[in-house]
Motif scaffolding. Structure first.
Motif, mmCIF file in Angstrom:
data_model
loop_
_atom_site.group_PDB
_atom_site.id
_atom_site.type_symbol
_atom_site.label_atom_id
_atom_site.label_comp_id
_atom_site.label_asym_id
_atom_site.label_seq_id
_atom_site.Cartn_x
_atom_site.Cartn_y
_atom_site.Cartn_z
ATOM 1 N N GLN A 136 1.054 -0.988 0.075
ATOM 2 C CA GLN A 136 0.341 -0.052 0.378
ATOM 3 C C GLN A 136 1.204 1.281 0.193
ATOM 4 N N HIS A 137 2.176 1.291 0.221
ATOM 5 C CA HIS A 137 3.085 1.813 0.538
ATOM 6 C C HIS A 137 3.782 2.267 -1.020
ATOM 7 N N LEU B 56 0.239 4.370 -4.083
ATOM 8 C CA LEU B 56 0.047 6.584 -3.488
ATOM 9 C C LEU B 56 -1.388 7.147 -4.505
ATOM 10 N N ASN C 61 -2.733 5.948 1.005
ATOM 11 C CA ASN C 61 -1.938 4.428 1.275
ATOM 12 C C ASN C 61 -3.007 3.641 2.285
ATOM 13 N N ARG C 62 -4.262 3.568 2.255
ATOM 14 C CA ARG C 62 -5.651 2.826 3.103
ATOM 15 C C ARG C 62 -6.153 1.886 1.447
#
Length: 211
Positions: free
Chosen positions: A39-40, A45, A51-52
């Motif tokens: 997620q990063h 992004l 970042n979810r």
């Protein structure tokens, strides 16, 4: 054209797979392994700056141009607007959908999520305090939901995206250490939703990389 759902097997991820199935929208799943920090990654992004998961990319967005949407509540509203399903047209009828969707986003998600967290804390004193605080609030929220569902069939009256949002978290009631037997109206609503083929498909679709 197909919607790409960037997601993982979490309550928030399941909200969107259920909605997509119920709305009969074509979509493809792109897993974002949050246990490995995917997620990063810069590519993710760009569509989800917080970042979810989940996030979507709709190749056939407004005016026929692609659009990305992040935050599960925003995604549900976008999909409802796109399809004209599960969100009433009149403002009066729409208000309870928005109320209960915001209720889920602001409480019935963050609070049970803290229960998930504190169940894994190693320090006994920290675990006890956190579990007591957030378990009590989680049970209070289940009570709010139960009282509402004593009055209506679905949380906003008719079936709506608010139900899909709340169901994603009620699905994890065992992790919340909550027995639905103590909340009979929630139990009735929960069973009725899971009897729907679209909901069943939404929970059956593979949202992770695991075998």
């Amino acid at each position: 054209m197909t919607i790409t759902l960037h997601t993982w097997n979490t309550p928030n991820g399941r909200k969107i797979s259920v909605a997509l199935e119920e709305m009969a929208l074509p979509y493809a799943v792109k897993t974002v392994n949050i246990t490995k920090g995917e997620q990063h990654q810069p590519d993710f992004l760009r569509i989800s700056p917080n970042n979810r998961i989940p996030a979507i990319v709709d190749a056939d967005g407004p005016d026929g141009q692609p659009i990305s949407v992040f935050e599960s509540g925003a995604i549900l509203l976008y999909l409802a607007e796109k399809t004209g399903k599960f969100l009433p047209a009149s403002l009066r009828d729409r208000v309870p959908v928005l109320e209960w969707l915001m209720w889920q986003m602001g409480g019935f998600g963050p609070m049970p999520g803290q229960v998930h967290h504190f169940r894994t804390v190693e320090a006994e004193a920290d675990r006890h305090y956190g579990l007591k605080r957030y378990s009590e609030e989680t049970r209070r929220l289940y009570g709010v939901l139960d009282r509402r569902l004593a009055q209506v069939e679905y949380v906003a009256g008719d079936l709506s995206v608010a139900d899909f949002a709340i169901l994603g978290w009620a699905w994890r009631h065992e992790r919340h250490q909550v027995s639905l037997a103590q909340f009979p109206n929630v139990r009735r609503w929960y069973d009725a939703l899971f009897a729907r083929p679209g909901v069943q498909r939404g929970f059956a679709v593979k949202l992770d990389d695991l075998a």
